[in-house]
Write an enzyme that holds these catalytic residues in place. Structure first.
Site, PDB file in Angstrom:
ATOM      1  N   THR A 145     -62.224  15.536 -11.664  1.00  0.00           N
ATOM      2  CA  THR A 145     -63.098  15.124 -13.053  1.00  0.00           C
ATOM      3  C   THR A 145     -63.086  16.374 -13.939  1.00  0.00           C
ATOM      4  OG1 THR A 145     -65.230  14.700 -13.904  1.00  0.00           O
ATOM      5  CG2 THR A 145     -65.157  15.401 -11.662  1.00  0.00           C
ATOM      6  N   ASP A 146     -63.370  16.441 -15.139  1.00  0.00           N
ATOM      7  CA  ASP A 146     -63.314  17.761 -15.834  1.00  0.00           C
ATOM      8  C   ASP A 146     -64.833  18.115 -15.762  1.00  0.00           C
ATOM      9  OD1 ASP A 146     -64.909  15.790 -17.272  1.00  0.00           O
ATOM     10  OD2 ASP A 146     -64.187  15.788 -19.059  1.00  0.00           O
ATOM     11  N   GLU A 147     -65.852  17.502 -15.008  1.00  0.00           N
ATOM     12  CA  GLU A 147     -67.299  17.958 -14.840  1.00  0.00           C
ATOM     13  C   GLU A 147     -67.363  18.979 -14.048  1.00  0.00           C
ATOM     14  OE1 GLU A 147     -70.257  14.961 -14.376  1.00  0.00           O
ATOM     15  OE2 GLU A 147     -69.309  13.500 -15.502  1.00  0.00           O
ATOM     16  N   TYR A 171     -73.110  15.661  -8.225  1.00  0.00           N
ATOM     17  CA  TYR A 171     -72.015  14.865  -8.324  1.00  0.00           C
ATOM     18  C   TYR A 171     -70.826  15.629  -8.736  1.00  0.00           C
ATOM     19  CZ  TYR A 171     -67.963  12.443 -10.473  1.00  0.00           C
ATOM     20  OH  TYR A 171     -66.674  12.272 -11.023  1.00  0.00           O
ATOM     21  N   LYS A 175     -67.535  16.978  -6.239  1.00  0.00           N
ATOM     22  CA  LYS A 175     -66.086  16.917  -6.570  1.00  0.00           C
ATOM     23  C   LYS A 175     -65.557  18.171  -6.597  1.00  0.00           C
ATOM     24  CE  LYS A 175     -63.965  13.646  -7.738  1.00  0.00           C
ATOM     25  NZ  LYS A 175     -63.111  12.770  -7.256  1.00  0.00           N
TER      26      LYS A 175
HETATM   27  P1  NAD Z   1     -66.164   4.107  -9.030  1.00  0.00           P
HETATM   28  O1  NAD Z   1     -67.512   4.445  -8.762  1.00  0.00           O
HETATM   29  O2  NAD Z   1     -65.933   2.837 -10.075  1.00  0.00           O
HETATM   30  O3  NAD Z   1     -65.295   3.440  -7.849  1.00  0.00           O
HETATM   31  C1  NAD Z   1     -65.318   4.200  -6.671  1.00  0.00           C
HETATM   32  C2  NAD Z   1     -64.645   3.497  -5.442  1.00  0.00           C
HETATM   33  O4  NAD Z   1     -64.615   4.163  -4.582  1.00  0.00           O
HETATM   34  C3  NAD Z   1     -65.312   2.132  -5.121  1.00  0.00           C
HETATM   35  O5  NAD Z   1     -64.535   1.181  -5.218  1.00  0.00           O
HETATM   36  C4  NAD Z   1     -66.046   2.456  -3.981  1.00  0.00           C
HETATM   37  O6  NAD Z   1     -66.169   1.247  -3.336  1.00  0.00           O
HETATM   38  C5  NAD Z   1     -65.175   3.243  -3.305  1.00  0.00           C
HETATM   39  N1  NAD Z   1     -65.794   4.052  -2.115  1.00  0.00           N
HETATM   40  C6  NAD Z   1     -66.818   4.843  -2.506  1.00  0.00           C
HETATM   41  N2  NAD Z   1     -67.174   5.322  -1.424  1.00  0.00           N
HETATM   42  C7  NAD Z   1     -66.236   5.183  -0.334  1.00  0.00           C
HETATM   43  C8  NAD Z   1     -66.071   5.377   0.922  1.00  0.00           C
HETATM   44  N3  NAD Z   1     -66.519   6.335   1.592  1.00  0.00           N
HETATM   45  N4  NAD Z   1     -64.870   5.108   1.418  1.00  0.00           N
HETATM   46  C9  NAD Z   1     -63.842   4.197   0.775  1.00  0.00           C
HETATM   47  N5  NAD Z   1     -64.154   3.879  -0.366  1.00  0.00           N
HETATM   48  C10 NAD Z   1     -65.361   4.429  -0.954  1.00  0.00           C
HETATM   49  O7  NAD Z   1     -65.217   5.390  -9.648  1.00  0.00           O
HETATM   50  P2  NAD Z   1     -64.424   5.553 -10.957  1.00  0.00           P
HETATM   51  O8  NAD Z   1     -65.197   5.553 -12.052  1.00  0.00           O
HETATM   52  O9  NAD Z   1     -63.325   4.477 -10.778  1.00  0.00           O
HETATM   53  O10 NAD Z   1     -63.811   6.994 -10.272  1.00  0.00           O
HETATM   54  C11 NAD Z   1     -62.556   6.995  -9.478  1.00  0.00           C
HETATM   55  C12 NAD Z   1     -62.261   8.605  -9.313  1.00  0.00           C
HETATM   56  O11 NAD Z   1     -61.790   9.363 -10.418  1.00  0.00           O
HETATM   57  C13 NAD Z   1     -63.421   9.546  -8.343  1.00  0.00           C
HETATM   58  O12 NAD Z   1     -62.783  10.276  -7.808  1.00  0.00           O
HETATM   59  C14 NAD Z   1     -64.059  10.091  -9.930  1.00  0.00           C
HETATM   60  O13 NAD Z   1     -64.544  11.430  -9.572  1.00  0.00           O
HETATM   61  C15 NAD Z   1     -62.799  10.161 -10.656  1.00  0.00           C
HETATM   62  N6  NAD Z   1     -63.188  10.401 -12.131  1.00  0.00           N
HETATM   63  C16 NAD Z   1     -63.776   9.470 -12.927  1.00  0.00           C
HETATM   64  C17 NAD Z   1     -63.827   9.510 -14.071  1.00  0.00           C
HETATM   65  C18 NAD Z   1     -64.453   8.550 -15.107  1.00  0.00           C
HETATM   66  O14 NAD Z   1     -64.638   8.478 -16.460  1.00  0.00           O
HETATM   67  N7  NAD Z   1     -64.817   7.254 -14.574  1.00  0.00           N
HETATM   68  C19 NAD Z   1     -63.167  10.535 -15.032  1.00  0.00           C
HETATM   69  C20 NAD Z   1     -62.481  11.455 -14.215  1.00  0.00           C
HETATM   70  C21 NAD Z   1     -62.354  11.541 -12.719  1.00  0.00           C
HETATM   71  O1  DAU Z   2     -66.364  13.496 -17.386  1.00  0.00           O
HETATM   72  C1  DAU Z   2     -65.797  12.418 -16.244  1.00  0.00           C
HETATM   73  C2  DAU Z   2     -67.086  11.842 -15.795  1.00  0.00           C
HETATM   74  O2  DAU Z   2     -67.323  10.940 -16.562  1.00  0.00           O
HETATM   75  C3  DAU Z   2     -66.508  11.189 -14.464  1.00  0.00           C
HETATM   76  O3  DAU Z   2     -66.183  12.507 -13.707  1.00  0.00           O
HETATM   77  C4  DAU Z   2     -67.816  10.397 -14.116  1.00  0.00           C
HETATM   78  O4  DAU Z   2     -67.516   9.850 -12.838  1.00  0.00           O
HETATM   79  C5  DAU Z   2     -68.138   9.372 -15.055  1.00  0.00           C
HETATM   80  O5  DAU Z   2     -69.199   8.923 -14.640  1.00  0.00           O
HETATM   81  C6  DAU Z   2     -68.335  10.106 -16.402  1.00  0.00           C
HETATM   82  O6  DAU Z   2     -69.487  11.036 -16.256  1.00  0.00           O
HETATM   83  P1  DAU Z   2     -70.697  10.970 -17.572  1.00  0.00           P
HETATM   84  O7  DAU Z   2     -72.063  11.574 -17.064  1.00  0.00           O
HETATM   85  O8  DAU Z   2     -70.086  11.789 -18.461  1.00  0.00           O
HETATM   86  O9  DAU Z   2     -70.700   9.456 -17.812  1.00  0.00           O
HETATM   87  P2  DAU Z   2     -71.902   8.347 -18.212  1.00  0.00           P
HETATM   88  O10 DAU Z   2     -71.176   7.122 -18.491  1.00  0.00           O
HETATM   89  O11 DAU Z   2     -72.816   8.248 -17.071  1.00  0.00           O
HETATM   90  O12 DAU Z   2     -72.476   9.156 -19.508  1.00  0.00           O
HETATM   91  C7  DAU Z   2     -71.780   9.384 -20.584  1.00  0.00           C
HETATM   92  C8  DAU Z   2     -72.786  10.092 -21.534  1.00  0.00           C
HETATM   93  O13 DAU Z   2     -73.632   9.003 -22.040  1.00  0.00           O
HETATM   94  C9  DAU Z   2     -73.642  11.094 -20.790  1.00  0.00           C
HETATM   95  O14 DAU Z   2     -73.625  12.375 -21.949  1.00  0.00           O
HETATM   96  C10 DAU Z   2     -74.849  10.450 -20.523  1.00  0.00           C
HETATM   97  C11 DAU Z   2     -75.018   9.512 -21.697  1.00  0.00           C
HETATM   98  N1  DAU Z   2     -75.869   8.320 -21.132  1.00  0.00           N
HETATM   99  C12 DAU Z   2     -75.417   7.531 -20.179  1.00  0.00           C
HETATM  100  C13 DAU Z   2     -76.072   6.392 -19.855  1.00  0.00           C
HETATM  101  C14 DAU Z   2     -75.654   5.648 -18.493  1.00  0.00           C
HETATM  102  C15 DAU Z   2     -76.813   7.704 -22.203  1.00  0.00           C
HETATM  103  O15 DAU Z   2     -77.027   8.505 -23.226  1.00  0.00           O
HETATM  104  N2  DAU Z   2     -77.459   6.732 -21.727  1.00  0.00           N
HETATM  105  C16 DAU Z   2     -77.158   6.057 -20.486  1.00  0.00           C
HETATM  106  O16 DAU Z   2     -77.488   4.834 -20.352  1.00  0.00           O
END
Ligand code: NAD
Ligand code: DAU
Length: 364
Positions: A145-147, A171, A175
């Site tokens: 992630t970019d975080e 989180y 990561k």
């Molecule tokens: P998600 O939470 O939707 O899915 C995570 C999956 O991992 C789920 O299916 C869960 O059951 C599985 N999991 C969790 N713990 C586990 C374990 N111990 N063993 C096996 N499986 C397990 O997450 P996502 O949003 O799809 O993110 C996927 C990956 O991409 C993550 O590594 C996250 O850090 C990264 N990522 C997410 C975003 C985003 O915007 N969502 C952006 C950049 C990177």
């Molecule tokens: O940047 C990549 C990341 O993006 C991933 O690594 C994470 O897995 C993914 O969850 C996401 O993180 P964020 O914290 O940026 O996403 P989230 O959807 O939780 O929130 C997006 C923005 O919106 C953040 O600034 C918080 C705000 N927010 C979020 C929720 C859930 C609100 O204002 N209200 C809300 O209820």
């Protein structure tokens, strides 16, 4: 959702182990891969935590090369057995605890899955790679992630691959720890690893706790739209299918040991995004309980340690590997809103008692 089959012919008949393939991005990736490369073996390993959904992959059960195993990435004997019996050559590691708000409520699971789980996979894969005489055909790809880069001020340049790590939440710290382990396994053992650090994704199968699905679902249910703080935090949004094609490009032609940043160059303030979603819902949803949906916008207590701005510079991926995002944020949001409108049967069961209890803790 369907992806068109346009097999480029490169890297055909790979044997993939996709961890976290029942989650949001992992499942989109599995659908993408099975459509693009129908002859490749795709083994999904997923623990089916609250964020994993077997239904998302149900349409692939008839696919001859698809297999699902429920299991934990911390279970070393299981990983060893799967790598061997399936003769895996490519690990694509998505599995993680992924929600920042949950990491604030309970960081332990994040350290366990994101750090210990990644370490377990790396160790298992190292043994597997050694047993294959350090084959250069094997690859461990880590999805991050970019975080990990922390938070930007308004005038700062976007994160590049050389931006120092400065994770701010449990989180992102977990990561960052996993990224460092992957980097060390390449540096120390020469293991063929790659890493992608991606910005915020959105699209189909996004779990309701995250901003975009939460707002879509709350609009449809006539519930308040909770905007944290002043709503001026900025995120850089990428349609999930473009993240899948970026990982494809890295698996195909990325250099081992390298990191590639992935982003859509779509910086949007949260409040503007919520307004956009309201407008799309006003236009596309025939009978909203509250119209216009903007009336539901409510400012709530800020997230502790809330990162102000993320922005990704993906020049390296674009110039070295020729990847470009294909979906504009306007198109992507429209498709996503339409998807949530047409797929209540997917998201409604996720609003379980466990989810309501979580919601109370964060928003009460
Ligand atoms: P998600 O939470 O939707 O899915 C995570 C999956 O991992 C789920 O299916 C869960 O059951 C599985 N999991 C969790 N713990 C586990 C374990 N111990 N063993 C096996 N499986 C397990 O997450 P996502 O949003 O799809 O993110 C996927 C990956 O991409 C993550 O590594 C996250 O850090 C990264 N990522 C997410 C975003 C985003 O915007 N969502 C952006 C950049 C990177
Ligand atoms: O940047 C990549 C990341 O993006 C991933 O690594 C994470 O897995 C993914 O969850 C996401 O993180 P964020 O914290 O940026 O996403 P989230 O959807 O939780 O929130 C997006 C923005 O919106 C953040 O600034 C918080 C705000 N927010 C979020 C929720 C859930 C609100 O204002 N209200 C809300 O209820």
């Amino acid at each position: 959702m369907t992806f068109s089959a346009q097999n480029s012919g490169v890297n055909s008949e790979r044997r993939l182990l996709v961890t976290g393939g029942a989650g949001f991005i992992g499942a989109n990736f599995v659908h993408y891969w099975c459509a693009q490369y129908p002859h490749d073996r795709v083994l999904v390993l997923d623990a089916l935590t609250y964020a994993g959904n077997r239904q998302t992959l149900a349409s692939l059960d008839a696919h001859p090369q698809f297999r699902f195993v429920q299991g934990d990435i911390c279970d070393r004997p299981l990983i060893d057995a799967l790598l061997q019996e399936e003769a895996i050559d490519t690990m694509v590691h998505f599995a993680a605890e992924s929600h920042v708000d949950r990491s604030i409520l309970g960081p332990g699971a994040f350290v366990q899955t994101n750090v210990v789980g990644t370490f377990t996979l790396l160790e298992a894969f190292r043994q597997h790679w050694l047993s294959r005489d350090r084959s250069a055909d094997l690859r461990f790809h880590h999805v991050s992630t970019d975080e990990v880069y922390g938070s930007l001020e308004p005038a700062d340049p976007a994160f590049s691959e050389t931006t120092p790590y400065a994770p701010n939440s449990p989180y992102s710290a977990s990561k960052a720890g996993s990224d460092h382990l992957v980097r060390a396994y390449h540096h120390t053992y020469g293991m063929p690893t790659t890493i992608t650090n991606c910005s915020n994704n959105y699209g189909p199968y996004h779990f309701p706790e995250k901003l975009i699905p939460l707002m879509c679902i709350n609009i449809l249910m006539g519930k308040p739209l909770p905007v944290y703080g002043d709503g001026q935090n900025v995120r850089d949004w990428l349609y999930v299918q473009d993240h899948c094609s970026a990982i494809d490009a890295v698996l195909k032609s990325g250099k081992v040991g390298e990191t590639y940043n992935v982003g859509g160059n779509n910086e949007v303030k949260n409040l503007d995004l919520v307004h956009l979603l309201c407008e799309l819902m006003n236009e596309l949803a025939p009978d909203l309980p509250v119209r216009p949906a903007q009336e539901l916008i409510t400012f709530v207590k800020d997230r502790p340690g809330h990162d102000r701005r993320y922005a990704i510079n993906s020049t390296k991926l674009q110039t070295e590997l020729g990847w470009t995002p294909s979906v504009t944020v306007e198109e992507g949001l429209r498709q996503t809103v339409s998807w949530f409108l047409s797929n209540e049967a997917w998201w409604k069961p996720l609003l379980s008692a466990e989810y309501q209890a979580y919601y109370q803790k964060v928003y009460a």
